[in-house]
Scaffold this motif. Sequence first.
Motif, PDB file in Angstrom:
ATOM      1  N   GLY A   1       0.807  -1.219   0.000  1.00  0.00           N
ATOM      2  CA  GLY A   1       0.000   0.000   0.000  1.00  0.00           C
ATOM      3  C   GLY A   1       0.838   1.267   0.000  1.00  0.00           C
ATOM      4  O   GLY A   1       0.459   2.276  -0.586  1.00  0.00           O
ATOM      5  N   THR A   2       2.002   1.220   0.629  1.00  0.00           N
ATOM      6  CA  THR A   2       2.860   2.393   0.726  1.00  0.00           C
ATOM      7  C   THR A   2       3.692   2.615  -0.524  1.00  0.00           C
ATOM      8  O   THR A   2       3.921   3.749  -0.934  1.00  0.00           O
ATOM      9  CB  THR A   2       3.801   2.253   1.943  1.00  0.00           C
ATOM     10  OG1 THR A   2       3.002   2.088   3.113  1.00  0.00           O
ATOM     11  CG2 THR A   2       4.685   3.474   2.105  1.00  0.00           C
ATOM     12  N   LEU A   3       4.127   1.538  -1.149  1.00  0.00           N
ATOM     13  CA  LEU A   3       5.118   1.649  -2.218  1.00  0.00           C
ATOM     14  C   LEU A   3       4.562   1.458  -3.621  1.00  0.00           C
ATOM     15  O   LEU A   3       5.334   1.271  -4.557  1.00  0.00           O
ATOM     16  CB  LEU A   3       6.240   0.632  -1.973  1.00  0.00           C
ATOM     17  CG  LEU A   3       6.974   0.805  -0.647  1.00  0.00           C
ATOM     18  CD1 LEU A   3       7.946  -0.338  -0.435  1.00  0.00           C
ATOM     19  CD2 LEU A   3       7.666   2.149  -0.585  1.00  0.00           C
TER      20      LEU A   3
ATOM     21  N   CYS B   1      -5.007   0.027   1.990  1.00  0.00           N
ATOM     22  CA  CYS B   1      -5.691   1.220   1.476  1.00  0.00           C
ATOM     23  C   CYS B   1      -5.293   2.520   2.169  1.00  0.00           C
ATOM     24  O   CYS B   1      -5.311   3.587   1.546  1.00  0.00           O
ATOM     25  CB  CYS B   1      -7.199   1.028   1.597  1.00  0.00           C
ATOM     26  SG  CYS B   1      -7.828  -0.320   0.583  1.00  0.00           S
ATOM     27  N   LEU B   2      -4.956   2.451   3.438  1.00  0.00           N
ATOM     28  CA  LEU B   2      -4.711   3.674   4.196  1.00  0.00           C
ATOM     29  C   LEU B   2      -3.555   4.521   3.649  1.00  0.00           C
ATOM     30  O   LEU B   2      -3.723   5.738   3.500  1.00  0.00           O
ATOM     31  CB  LEU B   2      -4.479   3.338   5.669  1.00  0.00           C
ATOM     32  CG  LEU B   2      -4.511   4.511   6.634  1.00  0.00           C
ATOM     33  CD1 LEU B   2      -5.849   5.252   6.536  1.00  0.00           C
ATOM     34  CD2 LEU B   2      -4.286   4.021   8.045  1.00  0.00           C
TER      35      LEU B   2
ATOM     36  N   ARG C   1      -0.076  -3.465  -7.961  1.00  0.00           N
ATOM     37  CA  ARG C   1      -0.196  -4.087  -6.643  1.00  0.00           C
ATOM     38  C   ARG C   1      -0.443  -5.586  -6.768  1.00  0.00           C
ATOM     39  O   ARG C   1       0.039  -6.342  -5.936  1.00  0.00           O
ATOM     40  CB  ARG C   1      -1.310  -3.423  -5.853  1.00  0.00           C
ATOM     41  CG  ARG C   1      -0.958  -2.004  -5.453  1.00  0.00           C
ATOM     42  CD  ARG C   1      -2.086  -1.367  -4.726  1.00  0.00           C
ATOM     43  NE  ARG C   1      -1.734  -0.015  -4.331  1.00  0.00           N
ATOM     44  CZ  ARG C   1      -2.476   0.708  -3.519  1.00  0.00           C
ATOM     45  NH1 ARG C   1      -3.586   0.226  -3.025  1.00  0.00           N
ATOM     46  NH2 ARG C   1      -2.109   1.920  -3.194  1.00  0.00           N
ATOM     47  N   ILE C   2      -1.162  -6.012  -7.772  1.00  0.00           N
ATOM     48  CA  ILE C   2      -1.385  -7.438  -7.954  1.00  0.00           C
ATOM     49  C   ILE C   2      -0.066  -8.131  -8.232  1.00  0.00           C
ATOM     50  O   ILE C   2       0.220  -9.204  -7.693  1.00  0.00           O
ATOM     51  CB  ILE C   2      -2.434  -7.684  -9.055  1.00  0.00           C
ATOM     52  CG1 ILE C   2      -3.810  -7.214  -8.562  1.00  0.00           C
ATOM     53  CG2 ILE C   2      -2.477  -9.160  -9.447  1.00  0.00           C
ATOM     54  CD1 ILE C   2      -4.884  -7.197  -9.614  1.00  0.00           C
ATOM     55  N   VAL C   3       0.773  -7.521  -9.050  1.00  0.00           N
ATOM     56  CA  VAL C   3       2.109  -8.079  -9.309  1.00  0.00           C
ATOM     57  C   VAL C   3       2.907  -8.144  -8.009  1.00  0.00           C
ATOM     58  O   VAL C   3       3.599  -9.129  -7.747  1.00  0.00           O
ATOM     59  CB  VAL C   3       2.853  -7.236 -10.371  1.00  0.00           C
ATOM     60  CG1 VAL C   3       4.300  -7.653 -10.482  1.00  0.00           C
ATOM     61  CG2 VAL C   3       2.159  -7.358 -11.715  1.00  0.00           C
ATOM     62  N   LEU C   4       2.805  -7.110  -7.177  1.00  0.00           N
ATOM     63  CA  LEU C   4       3.528  -7.104  -5.910  1.00  0.00           C
ATOM     64  C   LEU C   4       3.002  -8.177  -4.958  1.00  0.00           C
ATOM     65  O   LEU C   4       3.780  -8.792  -4.221  1.00  0.00           O
ATOM     66  CB  LEU C   4       3.451  -5.724  -5.263  1.00  0.00           C
ATOM     67  CG  LEU C   4       4.181  -4.611  -6.020  1.00  0.00           C
ATOM     68  CD1 LEU C   4       3.919  -3.263  -5.373  1.00  0.00           C
ATOM     69  CD2 LEU C   4       5.661  -4.887  -6.103  1.00  0.00           C
TER      70      LEU C   4
ATOM     71  N   ILE D   1      -4.125   8.433   2.391  1.00  0.00           N
ATOM     72  CA  ILE D   1      -3.405   9.556   2.997  1.00  0.00           C
ATOM     73  C   ILE D   1      -2.615  10.305   1.926  1.00  0.00           C
ATOM     74  O   ILE D   1      -2.620  11.540   1.884  1.00  0.00           O
ATOM     75  CB  ILE D   1      -2.480   9.053   4.133  1.00  0.00           C
ATOM     76  CG1 ILE D   1      -3.332   8.559   5.309  1.00  0.00           C
ATOM     77  CG2 ILE D   1      -1.511  10.146   4.574  1.00  0.00           C
ATOM     78  CD1 ILE D   1      -2.548   7.820   6.371  1.00  0.00           C
ATOM     79  N   LEU D   2      -1.941   9.553   1.056  1.00  0.00           N
ATOM     80  CA  LEU D   2      -1.171  10.178  -0.015  1.00  0.00           C
ATOM     81  C   LEU D   2      -2.069  10.970  -0.958  1.00  0.00           C
ATOM     82  O   LEU D   2      -1.736  12.093  -1.349  1.00  0.00           O
ATOM     83  CB  LEU D   2      -0.393   9.122  -0.805  1.00  0.00           C
ATOM     84  CG  LEU D   2       0.441   9.645  -1.959  1.00  0.00           C
ATOM     85  CD1 LEU D   2       1.542  10.565  -1.467  1.00  0.00           C
ATOM     86  CD2 LEU D   2       1.025   8.492  -2.746  1.00  0.00           C
TER      87      LEU D   2
END
Length: 193
Positions: A24-26, A93-94, A33-36, A98-99
């Motif tokens: 979520g952060t990177l 998600c958080l 994100r699915i790849v991660l 925030i970003l």
Amino acid sequence: MTVPAGPPSPLTPWAWLGVNLGIGTLSFGSGSRIVLYEEAVVRRHRWLTAAEFEEVLTIAQLLPGPNLVNLAAYLGYRLVGPVLAVLGVLCLCLPGAILAVGVAVALATERPWASALLHGMAVAGLVLLLQFVARRLPGLRSTPRPGVHAPARRIWLRSALLVGVGAALLAGVPLFRILAVALPLSLLVEFFA
């Protein structure tokens, strides 16, 4: 890609929440994100096999709602239970929320440098999406029976459907029109070709 040999990493609540918070952060966008997730749960930690991950991804895509949240929730439910699944989705998600609020408040997107930054992020997201699609391409040959490949005609039809959907998306055709055509065609390909 090959999965490294050896025992899986310990699956602790902190490890699960750490994976979600890190992703979520990177990362930006659901394709990246699915790849991660695949990298973390299949290759790095070995909590699931590649086939199990494909199954989870398929289920997540069939459920209503955002695929990424479905994937995180179902992975969490399957790996660590419902409470940690919900906490994992929050960790995912958080940081992005925030970003997004911070960027919206701090940046005036009409400035050239801010616009260039956002365009660069879009290009990076596109590259990660293409990597995600490339990892799914071996599925064009798959069947429900392990070790049995689809007939050449079905592989060709699946490929043509994939190219057609991609071209329609790039041409700006509304998603619901694409789905209205692609869904019946895919059912014909799978059950009658």
